[in-house]
Design an enzyme around this catalytic site. Sequence first.
Site, PDB file in Angstrom:
ATOM      1  N   ASN A   1     106.561  13.974 -55.907  1.00  0.00           N
ATOM      2  CA  ASN A   1     105.584  14.976 -56.328  1.00  0.00           C
ATOM      3  C   ASN A   1     105.260  14.727 -57.796  1.00  0.00           C
ATOM      4  OD1 ASN A   1     104.110  17.233 -56.966  1.00  0.00           O
ATOM      5  ND2 ASN A   1     105.838  18.669 -56.836  1.00  0.00           N
TER       6      ASN A   1
ATOM      7  N   LYS B   1     103.090  16.170 -59.552  1.00  0.00           N
ATOM      8  CA  LYS B   1     102.619  17.390 -60.230  1.00  0.00           C
ATOM      9  C   LYS B   1     101.369  17.056 -61.057  1.00  0.00           C
ATOM     10  CE  LYS B   1     107.382  18.883 -60.445  1.00  0.00           C
ATOM     11  NZ  LYS B   1     108.268  19.955 -60.852  1.00  0.00           N
TER      12      LYS B   1
ATOM     13  N   HIS C   1     104.908  25.143 -52.938  1.00  0.00           N
ATOM     14  CA  HIS C   1     105.826  24.728 -54.012  1.00  0.00           C
ATOM     15  C   HIS C   1     106.072  25.937 -54.914  1.00  0.00           C
ATOM     16  CE1 HIS C   1     107.380  22.703 -57.562  1.00  0.00           C
ATOM     17  NE2 HIS C   1     107.627  21.662 -56.787  1.00  0.00           N
TER      18      HIS C   1
ATOM     19  N   GLU D   1     114.004  23.763 -51.981  1.00  0.00           N
ATOM     20  CA  GLU D   1     113.937  23.525 -53.416  1.00  0.00           C
ATOM     21  C   GLU D   1     114.370  24.773 -54.166  1.00  0.00           C
ATOM     22  OE1 GLU D   1     111.275  20.065 -54.538  1.00  0.00           O
ATOM     23  OE2 GLU D   1     110.034  21.849 -54.603  1.00  0.00           O
TER      24      GLU D   1
ATOM     25  N   GLY E   1     113.354  20.496 -62.175  1.00  0.00           N
ATOM     26  CA  GLY E   1     113.060  20.049 -63.533  1.00  0.00           C
ATOM     27  C   GLY E   1     114.097  20.454 -64.569  1.00  0.00           C
TER      28      GLY E   1
ATOM     29  N   SER F   1     115.851  18.216 -59.172  1.00  0.00           N
ATOM     30  CA  SER F   1     116.614  17.322 -60.028  1.00  0.00           C
ATOM     31  C   SER F   1     117.348  16.216 -59.266  1.00  0.00           C
ATOM     32  CB  SER F   1     117.598  18.128 -60.891  1.00  0.00           C
ATOM     33  OG  SER F   1     116.870  19.000 -61.764  1.00  0.00           O
TER      34      SER F   1
ATOM     35  N   GLU G   1     106.155  26.239 -57.963  1.00  0.00           N
ATOM     36  CA  GLU G   1     105.222  26.346 -59.098  1.00  0.00           C
ATOM     37  C   GLU G   1     103.893  26.972 -58.656  1.00  0.00           C
ATOM     38  OE1 GLU G   1     105.562  22.258 -60.385  1.00  0.00           O
ATOM     39  OE2 GLU G   1     107.612  22.663 -61.039  1.00  0.00           O
TER      40      GLU G   1
END
Length: 247
Positions: free
Chosen positions: A9, A11, A92, A162, A168, A207, A94
Amino acid sequence: MARKLAAGNWKMNGVAADLAQISALMATHPAPRSTVLICPPATLLQRMADVVAGRFAVGGQDCHAMDKGAHTGDISAVMLADAGAGYVILGHSERRADHGETDAQIARKALAALAAGLVPVICVGETEAQRDSGKTLDVVAQQLAGSVPADATADRLVIAYEPVWAIGTGRTPTLQQITEVHAHLRARLMKQFGPQASDIPIIYGGSVKPDNAAQIFGLSDVDGALVGGASLKASDFGAIIDALDAS
Ligand code: PEP
Protein backbone atom coordinates in the site's frame (compact mmCIF):
# COMPACT_ATOMS: atom_id res chain seq x y z
CA MET A 1 -6.51 -16.30 -6.57
CA ALA A 2 -3.49 -17.68 -4.67
CA ARG A 3 -4.08 -17.66 -0.92
CA LYS A 4 -0.66 -16.16 -0.15
CA LEU A 5 -0.71 -12.44 -0.82
CA ALA A 6 1.97 -9.77 -0.39
CA ALA A 7 0.19 -6.45 -0.88
CA GLY A 8 1.97 -3.10 -0.94
CA ASN A 9 0.00 0.00 0.00
CA TRP A 10 1.89 3.02 -1.27
CA LYS A 11 -0.65 5.41 0.32
CA MET A 12 -0.05 9.03 -0.87
CA ASN A 13 3.51 8.26 -1.92
CA GLY A 14 5.05 7.86 -5.33
CA VAL A 15 5.62 9.71 -8.57
CA ALA A 16 6.67 8.33 -11.94
CA ALA A 17 10.34 8.04 -10.90
CA ASP A 18 9.34 5.59 -8.15
CA LEU A 19 8.16 3.04 -10.71
CA ALA A 20 11.86 2.15 -10.90
CA GLN A 21 11.42 0.41 -7.52
CA ILE A 22 8.94 -1.97 -9.12
CA SER A 23 11.15 -2.60 -12.13
CA ALA A 24 13.93 -3.47 -9.67
CA LEU A 25 11.59 -5.75 -7.72
CA MET A 26 10.55 -7.54 -10.89
CA ALA A 27 14.20 -8.09 -11.78
CA THR A 28 14.94 -9.75 -8.43
CA HIS A 29 11.56 -11.53 -8.23
CA PRO A 30 10.67 -12.69 -11.72
CA ALA A 31 8.25 -15.41 -10.58
CA PRO A 32 7.21 -15.26 -6.90
CA ARG A 33 5.03 -18.13 -5.65
CA SER A 34 2.84 -15.69 -3.75
CA THR A 35 0.56 -13.16 -5.40
CA VAL A 36 2.26 -9.76 -5.32
CA LEU A 37 -0.10 -6.79 -5.34
CA ILE A 38 0.96 -3.14 -5.61
CA CYS A 39 -1.56 -0.41 -4.72
CA PRO A 40 -0.06 2.89 -5.87
CA PRO A 41 -1.78 6.28 -5.79
CA ALA A 42 -4.41 6.53 -8.53
CA THR A 43 -2.18 8.80 -10.60
CA LEU A 44 0.23 5.88 -11.14
CA LEU A 45 -2.24 3.03 -11.62
CA GLN A 46 -2.18 2.86 -15.39
CA ARG A 47 1.60 3.25 -15.59
CA MET A 48 2.08 0.67 -12.81
CA ALA A 49 -0.13 -1.77 -14.72
CA ASP A 50 2.01 -1.20 -17.81
CA VAL A 51 5.24 -1.80 -15.85
CA VAL A 52 4.12 -5.02 -14.14
CA ALA A 53 2.53 -6.32 -17.36
CA GLY A 54 0.41 -8.88 -15.53
CA ARG A 55 3.27 -10.41 -13.51
CA PHE A 56 2.22 -8.56 -10.36
CA ALA A 57 -1.32 -7.47 -9.59
CA VAL A 58 -2.25 -3.81 -9.27
CA GLY A 59 -4.91 -2.30 -7.03
CA GLY A 60 -6.56 0.95 -6.00
CA GLN A 61 -6.57 2.30 -2.44
CA ASP A 62 -10.27 3.21 -2.32
CA CYS A 63 -13.24 3.55 -4.63
CA HIS A 64 -16.61 5.29 -4.68
CA ALA A 65 -19.76 3.21 -4.36
CA MET A 66 -21.20 4.66 -7.59
CA ASP A 67 -19.92 3.88 -11.09
CA LYS A 68 -19.93 7.51 -12.21
CA GLY A 69 -21.50 10.88 -11.49
CA ALA A 70 -21.10 14.21 -9.73
CA HIS A 71 -18.55 13.20 -7.09
CA THR A 72 -15.61 15.54 -7.54
CA GLY A 73 -12.29 13.99 -6.62
CA ASP A 74 -13.61 10.44 -6.30
CA ILE A 75 -12.73 7.42 -8.41
CA SER A 76 -15.10 4.56 -9.20
CA ALA A 77 -14.34 0.86 -9.19
CA VAL A 78 -15.10 0.79 -12.91
CA MET A 79 -12.41 3.42 -13.45
CA LEU A 80 -9.88 1.48 -11.37
CA ALA A 81 -10.57 -1.65 -13.42
CA ASP A 82 -10.29 0.38 -16.62
CA ALA A 83 -6.83 1.60 -15.50
CA GLY A 84 -5.64 -1.97 -14.96
CA ALA A 85 -6.52 -2.68 -11.32
CA GLY A 86 -7.59 -6.14 -10.19
CA TYR A 87 -8.00 -5.30 -6.50
CA VAL A 88 -9.01 -2.38 -4.30
CA ILE A 89 -8.21 -1.71 -0.64
CA LEU A 90 -11.37 -0.70 1.24
CA GLY A 91 -11.93 0.49 4.79
CA HIS A 92 -8.27 1.22 5.53
CA SER A 93 -8.13 2.81 8.98
CA GLU A 94 -6.76 6.01 7.43
CA ARG A 95 -9.95 6.24 5.32
CA ARG A 96 -12.12 5.34 8.31
CA ALA A 97 -10.39 8.03 10.44
CA ASP A 98 -9.66 10.78 7.89
CA HIS A 99 -12.89 10.48 5.90
CA GLY A 100 -15.28 9.10 8.50
CA GLU A 101 -16.02 5.99 6.46
CA THR A 102 -18.53 3.66 8.07
CA ASP A 103 -18.88 -0.10 7.75
CA ALA A 104 -22.06 0.38 5.70
CA GLN A 105 -20.26 2.67 3.22
CA ILE A 106 -17.42 0.19 2.94
CA ALA A 107 -19.89 -2.61 2.20
CA ARG A 108 -21.43 -0.51 -0.60
CA LYS A 109 -17.98 0.18 -2.02
CA ALA A 110 -17.19 -3.54 -1.85
CA LEU A 111 -20.34 -4.31 -3.85
CA ALA A 112 -19.28 -1.77 -6.48
CA ALA A 113 -15.81 -3.31 -6.56
CA LEU A 114 -17.19 -6.81 -7.05
CA ALA A 115 -19.54 -5.61 -9.79
CA ALA A 116 -16.55 -4.05 -11.59
CA GLY A 117 -14.62 -7.32 -11.38
CA LEU A 118 -12.24 -6.19 -8.62
CA VAL A 119 -11.30 -8.16 -5.52
CA PRO A 120 -11.94 -6.03 -2.40
CA VAL A 121 -9.26 -6.09 0.31
CA ILE A 122 -11.38 -5.15 3.32
CA CYS A 123 -9.47 -3.80 6.33
CA VAL A 124 -10.49 -4.21 9.96
CA GLY A 125 -8.62 -3.41 13.15
CA GLU A 126 -8.87 -2.01 16.63
CA THR A 127 -7.50 1.22 18.10
CA GLU A 128 -5.11 1.07 21.00
CA ALA A 129 -7.86 2.15 23.42
CA GLN A 130 -10.11 -0.65 22.16
CA ARG A 131 -7.34 -3.21 22.64
CA ASP A 132 -6.53 -1.90 26.10
CA SER A 133 -10.17 -2.25 27.12
CA GLY A 134 -10.38 -5.84 25.87
CA LYS A 135 -12.66 -5.09 22.93
CA THR A 136 -10.45 -6.19 20.03
CA LEU A 137 -12.32 -9.35 19.04
CA ASP A 138 -15.72 -7.65 19.25
CA VAL A 139 -14.52 -4.65 17.24
CA VAL A 140 -13.06 -6.66 14.37
CA ALA A 141 -16.07 -8.99 14.27
CA GLN A 142 -18.41 -6.01 14.09
CA GLN A 143 -16.36 -4.36 11.34
CA LEU A 144 -16.28 -7.62 9.42
CA ALA A 145 -20.03 -8.15 9.73
CA GLY A 146 -20.74 -4.58 8.63
CA SER A 147 -18.16 -4.20 5.87
CA VAL A 148 -18.37 -7.51 4.00
CA PRO A 149 -21.48 -7.46 1.81
CA ALA A 150 -23.93 -10.31 2.33
CA ASP A 151 -23.62 -11.46 -1.28
CA ALA A 152 -19.82 -11.42 -1.45
CA THR A 153 -18.28 -14.74 -2.40
CA ALA A 154 -15.33 -16.46 -0.78
CA ASP A 155 -13.34 -16.68 -4.01
CA ARG A 156 -13.25 -12.90 -4.50
CA LEU A 157 -12.45 -11.48 -1.10
CA VAL A 158 -9.39 -10.63 0.99
CA ILE A 159 -9.51 -9.55 4.64
CA ALA A 160 -6.70 -7.48 6.16
CA TYR A 161 -6.30 -7.36 9.94
CA GLU A 162 -4.61 -4.04 10.66
CA PRO A 163 -4.45 -2.90 14.29
CA VAL A 164 -4.64 0.89 13.98
CA TRP A 165 -1.93 1.41 16.61
CA ALA A 166 0.53 -0.76 14.66
CA ILE A 167 0.27 1.10 11.34
CA GLY A 168 3.37 3.14 10.60
CA THR A 169 4.49 3.04 14.23
CA GLY A 170 7.06 0.26 14.22
CA ARG A 171 4.97 -1.49 16.89
CA THR A 172 3.33 -4.86 16.28
CA PRO A 173 1.01 -7.04 18.34
CA THR A 174 2.50 -10.16 19.90
CA LEU A 175 2.44 -13.26 17.73
CA GLN A 176 -0.20 -14.67 20.08
CA GLN A 177 -2.40 -11.60 19.62
CA ILE A 178 -2.14 -11.82 15.82
CA THR A 179 -2.98 -15.53 15.93
CA GLU A 180 -5.98 -14.92 18.16
CA VAL A 181 -7.48 -12.24 15.90
CA HIS A 182 -6.88 -14.16 12.67
CA ALA A 183 -8.48 -17.30 14.14
CA HIS A 184 -11.44 -15.22 15.24
CA LEU A 185 -11.81 -13.68 11.77
CA ARG A 186 -11.54 -17.11 10.13
CA ALA A 187 -14.27 -18.46 12.42
CA ARG A 188 -16.58 -15.55 11.56
CA LEU A 189 -15.92 -16.00 7.85
CA MET A 190 -16.68 -19.73 8.16
CA LYS A 191 -20.04 -18.80 9.66
CA GLN A 192 -20.81 -16.50 6.75
CA PHE A 193 -19.37 -18.50 3.85
CA GLY A 194 -19.11 -22.08 5.11
CA PRO A 195 -16.10 -24.32 4.33
CA GLN A 196 -15.06 -22.16 1.34
CA ALA A 197 -13.98 -19.51 3.83
CA SER A 198 -10.84 -21.52 4.46
CA ASP A 199 -9.61 -20.19 1.08
CA ILE A 200 -10.14 -16.50 1.88
CA PRO A 201 -6.74 -14.84 2.40
CA ILE A 202 -6.56 -13.14 5.81
CA ILE A 203 -3.50 -10.93 5.71
CA TYR A 204 -1.85 -9.00 8.54
CA GLY A 205 -0.87 -5.33 8.29
CA GLY A 206 0.94 -3.00 10.67
CA SER A 207 4.70 -2.39 10.63
CA VAL A 208 5.58 -5.55 8.71
CA LYS A 209 9.30 -5.36 7.90
CA PRO A 210 11.94 -7.73 6.53
CA ASP A 211 13.02 -8.59 10.09
CA ASN A 212 9.60 -9.61 11.46
CA ALA A 213 7.90 -10.98 8.32
CA ALA A 214 9.02 -14.61 8.63
CA GLN A 215 7.73 -14.90 12.21
CA ILE A 216 4.38 -13.39 11.29
CA PHE A 217 4.00 -15.57 8.18
CA GLY A 218 4.72 -18.65 10.29
CA LEU A 219 1.46 -18.14 12.20
CA SER A 220 -1.62 -20.15 11.37
CA ASP A 221 -4.30 -18.27 9.44
CA VAL A 222 -1.86 -15.54 8.40
CA ASP A 223 -1.87 -15.67 4.60
CA GLY A 224 0.30 -12.68 3.84
CA ALA A 225 0.66 -9.02 4.60
CA LEU A 226 -0.59 -5.57 3.74
CA VAL A 227 2.60 -3.53 3.83
CA GLY A 228 2.83 0.26 3.91
CA GLY A 229 6.25 1.85 4.43
CA ALA A 230 8.30 -1.24 3.61
CA SER A 231 6.56 -1.66 0.25
CA LEU A 232 8.11 1.54 -1.09
CA LYS A 233 11.62 0.10 -1.31
CA ALA A 234 12.25 -2.84 -3.65
CA SER A 235 14.82 -4.52 -1.37
CA ASP A 236 12.52 -4.40 1.71
CA PHE A 237 9.40 -5.51 -0.10
CA GLY A 238 11.42 -8.18 -1.90
CA ALA A 239 12.61 -9.59 1.43
CA ILE A 240 9.00 -9.70 2.66
CA ILE A 241 7.94 -11.56 -0.50
CA ASP A 242 10.80 -14.02 0.05
CA ALA A 243 9.62 -14.64 3.61
CA LEU A 244 6.07 -15.28 2.40
CA ASP A 245 7.23 -17.58 -0.38
CA ALA A 246 9.23 -19.56 2.16
CA SER A 247 6.40 -19.87 4.69
C1 PEP B 1 -0.72 0.10 5.87
O1 PEP B 1 -0.59 1.16 5.28
O2 PEP B 1 -1.73 -0.57 5.65
C2 PEP B 1 0.33 -0.33 6.77
C3 PEP B 1 0.22 -1.48 7.36
O3 PEP B 1 1.41 0.52 6.94
P1 PEP B 1 2.84 0.16 7.63
O4 PEP B 1 3.28 -1.16 7.03
O5 PEP B 1 3.71 1.29 7.24
O6 PEP B 1 2.59 0.04 9.09
